[in-house]
Scaffold this motif. Sequence first.
Motif, PDB file in Angstrom:
ATOM      1  N   GLU A 271      -9.167  -8.764  -6.513  1.00 24.56           N
ATOM      2  CA  GLU A 271      -8.412  -7.607  -6.988  1.00 24.56           C
ATOM      3  C   GLU A 271      -7.332  -8.063  -7.956  1.00 24.56           C
ATOM      4  OE1 GLU A 271      -5.816  -3.877  -5.126  1.00 24.56           O
ATOM      5  OE2 GLU A 271      -6.235  -5.663  -3.916  1.00 24.56           O
ATOM      6  N   ASP A 272      -7.190  -7.333  -9.052  1.00 27.26           N
ATOM      7  CA  ASP A 272      -6.107  -7.613  -9.991  1.00 27.26           C
ATOM      8  C   ASP A 272      -4.793  -7.069  -9.433  1.00 27.26           C
ATOM      9  OD1 ASP A 272      -7.837  -8.806 -11.728  1.00 27.26           O
ATOM     10  OD2 ASP A 272      -7.933  -7.131 -13.134  1.00 27.26           O
ATOM     11  N   VAL A 273      -3.746  -7.852  -9.570  1.00 19.02           N
ATOM     12  CA  VAL A 273      -2.418  -7.423  -9.132  1.00 19.02           C
ATOM     13  C   VAL A 273      -1.420  -7.697 -10.249  1.00 19.02           C
ATOM     14  CG1 VAL A 273      -2.935  -7.829  -6.694  1.00 19.02           C
ATOM     15  CG2 VAL A 273      -1.853  -9.623  -8.034  1.00 19.02           C
ATOM     16  N   ASP A 274      -0.342  -6.943 -10.241  1.00 15.54           N
ATOM     17  CA  ASP A 274       0.671  -7.065 -11.292  1.00 15.54           C
ATOM     18  C   ASP A 274       1.810  -8.004 -10.918  1.00 15.54           C
ATOM     19  OD1 ASP A 274      -0.449  -5.054 -13.122  1.00 15.54           O
ATOM     20  OD2 ASP A 274       0.051  -3.644 -11.512  1.00 15.54           O
ATOM     21  N   ALA A 275       2.115  -8.087  -9.616  1.00 11.86           N
ATOM     22  CA  ALA A 275       3.270  -8.889  -9.208  1.00 11.86           C
ATOM     23  C   ALA A 275       3.077  -9.412  -7.790  1.00 11.86           C
ATOM     24  CB  ALA A 275       4.555  -8.062  -9.285  1.00 11.86           C
ATOM     25  N   ILE A 276       3.620 -10.590  -7.551  1.00 10.22           N
ATOM     26  CA  ILE A 276       3.644 -11.193  -6.219  1.00 10.22           C
ATOM     27  C   ILE A 276       5.095 -11.486  -5.875  1.00 10.22           C
ATOM     28  CG2 ILE A 276       2.974 -13.169  -4.805  1.00 10.22           C
ATOM     29  CD1 ILE A 276       0.480 -13.458  -6.549  1.00 10.22           C
ATOM     30  N   VAL A 277       5.533 -10.947  -4.736  1.00  9.51           N
ATOM     31  CA  VAL A 277       6.893 -11.181  -4.255  1.00  9.51           C
ATOM     32  C   VAL A 277       6.812 -12.124  -3.056  1.00  9.51           C
ATOM     33  CG1 VAL A 277       9.000 -10.152  -3.338  1.00  9.51           C
ATOM     34  CG2 VAL A 277       7.636  -8.901  -5.029  1.00  9.51           C
ATOM     35  N   LEU A 278       7.451 -13.270  -3.151  1.00  6.50           N
ATOM     36  CA  LEU A 278       7.419 -14.276  -2.088  1.00  6.50           C
ATOM     37  C   LEU A 278       8.633 -14.101  -1.171  1.00  6.50           C
ATOM     38  CD1 LEU A 278       6.552 -17.359  -4.335  1.00  6.50           C
ATOM     39  CD2 LEU A 278       4.958 -15.994  -2.957  1.00  6.50           C
ATOM     40  N   ALA A 279       8.411 -13.474  -0.037  1.00  6.84           N
ATOM     41  CA  ALA A 279       9.456 -13.347   0.981  1.00  6.84           C
ATOM     42  C   ALA A 279       9.217 -14.443   2.011  1.00  6.84           C
ATOM     43  CB  ALA A 279       9.435 -11.962   1.609  1.00  6.84           C
ATOM     44  N   THR A 280       9.330 -15.675   1.551  1.00  5.25           N
ATOM     45  CA  THR A 280       8.887 -16.847   2.314  1.00  5.25           C
ATOM     46  C   THR A 280      10.035 -17.741   2.760  1.00  5.25           C
ATOM     47  OG1 THR A 280       8.403 -17.804   0.121  1.00  5.25           O
ATOM     48  CG2 THR A 280       6.559 -16.946   1.381  1.00  5.25           C
ATOM     49  N   GLY A 281      11.217 -17.166   2.848  1.00  4.88           N
ATOM     50  CA  GLY A 281      12.325 -17.888   3.431  1.00  4.88           C
ATOM     51  C   GLY A 281      13.037 -18.832   2.475  1.00  4.88           C
ATOM     52  N   TYR A 282      13.884 -19.655   3.077  1.00  3.54           N
ATOM     53  CA  TYR A 282      14.757 -20.541   2.320  1.00  3.54           C
ATOM     54  C   TYR A 282      14.774 -21.927   2.952  1.00  3.54           C
ATOM     55  CZ  TYR A 282      16.589 -16.162   0.397  1.00  3.54           C
ATOM     56  OH  TYR A 282      16.706 -14.937  -0.197  1.00  3.54           O
ATOM     57  N   LEU A 283      15.252 -22.887   2.176  1.00  6.35           N
ATOM     58  CA  LEU A 283      15.464 -24.235   2.655  1.00  6.35           C
ATOM     59  C   LEU A 283      16.951 -24.565   2.542  1.00  6.35           C
ATOM     60  CD1 LEU A 283      12.464 -25.944   0.813  1.00  6.35           C
ATOM     61  CD2 LEU A 283      12.566 -25.271   3.224  1.00  6.35           C
ATOM     62  N   PRO A 284      17.444 -25.479   3.364  1.00  9.73           N
ATOM     63  CA  PRO A 284      18.862 -25.853   3.241  1.00  9.73           C
ATOM     64  C   PRO A 284      19.166 -26.414   1.855  1.00  9.73           C
ATOM     65  CG  PRO A 284      17.936 -26.662   5.307  1.00  9.73           C
ATOM     66  CD  PRO A 284      16.788 -26.155   4.492  1.00  9.73           C
ATOM     67  N   ASP A 285      20.312 -26.025   1.305  1.00 11.50           N
ATOM     68  CA  ASP A 285      20.737 -26.479  -0.024  1.00 11.50           C
ATOM     69  C   ASP A 285      21.729 -27.621   0.150  1.00 11.50           C
ATOM     70  OD1 ASP A 285      21.158 -26.652  -2.714  1.00 11.50           O
ATOM     71  OD2 ASP A 285      22.466 -24.907  -2.844  1.00 11.50           O
ATOM     72  N   LEU A 286      21.199 -28.793   0.454  1.00 12.06           N
ATOM     73  CA  LEU A 286      22.055 -29.918   0.843  1.00 12.06           C
ATOM     74  C   LEU A 286      21.781 -31.187   0.038  1.00 12.06           C
ATOM     75  CD1 LEU A 286      21.771 -29.432   4.717  1.00 12.06           C
ATOM     76  CD2 LEU A 286      23.750 -28.883   3.289  1.00 12.06           C
ATOM     77  N   GLY A 287      21.260 -31.035  -1.174  1.00 17.14           N
ATOM     78  CA  GLY A 287      20.940 -32.208  -1.979  1.00 17.14           C
ATOM     79  C   GLY A 287      22.125 -33.110  -2.246  1.00 17.14           C
ATOM     80  N   TYR A 288      23.325 -32.563  -2.226  1.00 14.36           N
ATOM     81  CA  TYR A 288      24.519 -33.367  -2.483  1.00 14.36           C
ATOM     82  C   TYR A 288      24.791 -34.401  -1.381  1.00 14.36           C
ATOM     83  CZ  TYR A 288      26.399 -29.676   0.543  1.00 14.36           C
ATOM     84  OH  TYR A 288      26.609 -28.789   1.579  1.00 14.36           O
TER      85      TYR A 288
END
Length: 321
Positions: A271-288
């Motif tokens: 099926e053709d689709v126009d948009a995909i929304v990823l509600a797939t969570g987050y990761l810790p932002d701790l690269g520093y």
Amino acid sequence: MEYVDVAVIGGGQSGLAAAHGLLTKGLRPVVLEASGRTAGSWPEYYNSLTLFSPGRYSSLPGLPFGGNPDRYPHRDEVVSYLSRYAERLGVDIRTGHRVNAVRTAGEGFELDLADGQHLGARAVVAATGGFGQPNRPALPGLDTFTGAVLHVSQYRSPAPFAGRRVVVVGVGNSAVQVAVELADTARVSLATRAPVRWFPQRPFGRDLHFWLTATGLDAAPLGRFQRHPATMAVIDDGRYRAALAAGRPDRRPMFTRIDGASVTWADGAREDVDAIVLATGYLPDLGYLAPLGALDVAGRPRHRDGASLAHPGLAHVGLEW
């Protein structure tokens, strides 16, 4: 170089609450916030976002949320509350101060800031939380998709998707809420790897958080259990479950492939689709924290109940669960 008692990295709800706790211990924290305001990620969330915890259970220490304690505050109320909290806290809060790296220095730490400055600290609290880095899973063919791909962190309102074919990926609260909202103006499918699980928002006429607090089940072990995908549940007042039952949106098993503008569903249909929304969570932002060796190979902090296993002067606040 300036030296401080404790450097709190992050001026959102976690950092502000940590600063309050440090003040009660007689310490003088300095809060470093990368953005221009002390509201964490809240200003960037979608317009219709409403808490599923009432005002009475949404306060930070030392300041009631205000208003009807049984109402469910919306995004802008949370932003306003956090700004008010920061103003009354009486702490040195420095906005526009992004931390690039934290290194050991003698018995303490040295923080490298994005503007080239350096700050010494006896201790560090990493409070950038669990919502700073959107998780974009490596779905087969996603990089070749010719439609719009956005993470839920980039979603604001359904207006740009009116009349379009949209697939929302995810099984949590944000995925269901956004999919239901989009279904009012677009043709939407919620793609999940497992059926959606539901938990009533007000069992026996009282809010879920009342029962969790009354029974003591709001402790960390329950959070660790709830984190597992097999037990994760969407908190619902009845609207979302009814919407999915009515097929607005419909729920489908996860698609198996993306090719150009089309997705291939588990039953083989394309099926053709126009948009995909990823509600797939987050990761810790701790690269520093990488220079400290405080992270594992996946970039997650090595800690026990918030206390770093790598350095005794390093603590974590605001991590998911």
